[in-house]
Motif scaffolding. Structure first.
Motif, PDB file in Angstrom:
ATOM      1  N   ALA A  11       0.790  -1.342   0.133  1.00 35.80           N
ATOM      2  CA  ALA A  11      -0.067  -0.126   0.038  1.00 35.80           C
ATOM      3  C   ALA A  11       0.919   1.366   0.188  1.00 35.80           C
ATOM      4  O   ALA A  11       0.207   2.292   0.162  1.00 35.80           O
ATOM      5  N   THR A 126       0.719  -6.302   3.207  1.00 37.00           N
ATOM      6  CA  THR A 126      -0.021  -4.795   3.720  1.00 37.00           C
ATOM      7  C   THR A 126      -0.114  -4.776   5.219  1.00 37.00           C
ATOM      8  O   THR A 126      -0.807  -5.610   5.941  1.00 37.00           O
ATOM      9  N   LYS A 132       3.105   7.472   4.182  1.00 35.79           N
ATOM     10  CA  LYS A 132       3.256   6.644   3.013  1.00 35.79           C
ATOM     11  C   LYS A 132       4.299   7.184   2.180  1.00 35.79           C
ATOM     12  O   LYS A 132       4.754   8.550   2.310  1.00 35.79           O
TER      13      LYS A 132
END
Length: 167
Positions: A11, A126, A132
């Motif tokens: 992700a 994940t 991120k």
């Protein structure tokens, strides 16, 4: 020369609550091998996530925290810079050597158009994350190395070590 080094899940997560969201000893060993004898550039939060100073590497920290600069004023293993302009000057002075940005996400974002090499550990799982990796334009890079990481009793997640060079 500027390189990024990081690990991410499927992700794109690179952190959770100031730490790595996973435990992957082979990635830590890879990080140690790749960054040994090279300056590591990081933000204050990334530096704070370390158990202490990492041996055989200069820690270049970008922060406005003057107490950190005072604390490490006489330590040759730490360089504290208080602005992006100062970091840009430092990078210009060290352009002949390979320097790694190791986090956080804002530093990756600020230098994504200047980076020459990408060292990414891609984890085929994940995890819960709150940070991120910024989006990079992989069309500007060529894959020059790809190696599968070992899965064993200490390394539970499939992962690959990928190295890209700017075209």
């Amino acid at each position: 020369m500027l390189g990024f080094i990081w690990a991410q899940d499927q992700a794109g997560h690179i952190g959770y609550q100031g730490k790595l969201p996973w435990h992957l000893p082979s990635d830590l060993a890879y990080f140690k091998q790749v960054t040994a004898s090279h300056p590591m550039i990081m933000g204050k939060k990334t530096f704070a996530s370390f158990p202490g100073l990492l041996p055989n590497r200069l820690h270049v920290i970008l922060t406005h925290d003057v107490t950190l600069a005072d604390k490490y004023a006489n330590n040759k293993q730490v360089c504290v810079l208080n602005s992006k302009a100062k970091l840009d000057e430092w990078l210009a002075e060290h352009a002949a050597e390979l320097c790694y940005i190791i986090g956080g996400a804002s530093l990756f974002e600020q230098y994504k158009d200047q980076v020459d090499l990408l060292y990414v550990t891609q984890i085929a799982a994940t995890f819960e994350g709150d940070t991120k990796m910024p989006t990079l334009n992989y069309d500007e890079f060529e894959l020059i190395e790809q190696k599968s990481g070992k899965i064993d009793e200490k390394n539970h997640y499939p992962h690959e070590f990928l190295v890209y060079r700017r075209k």
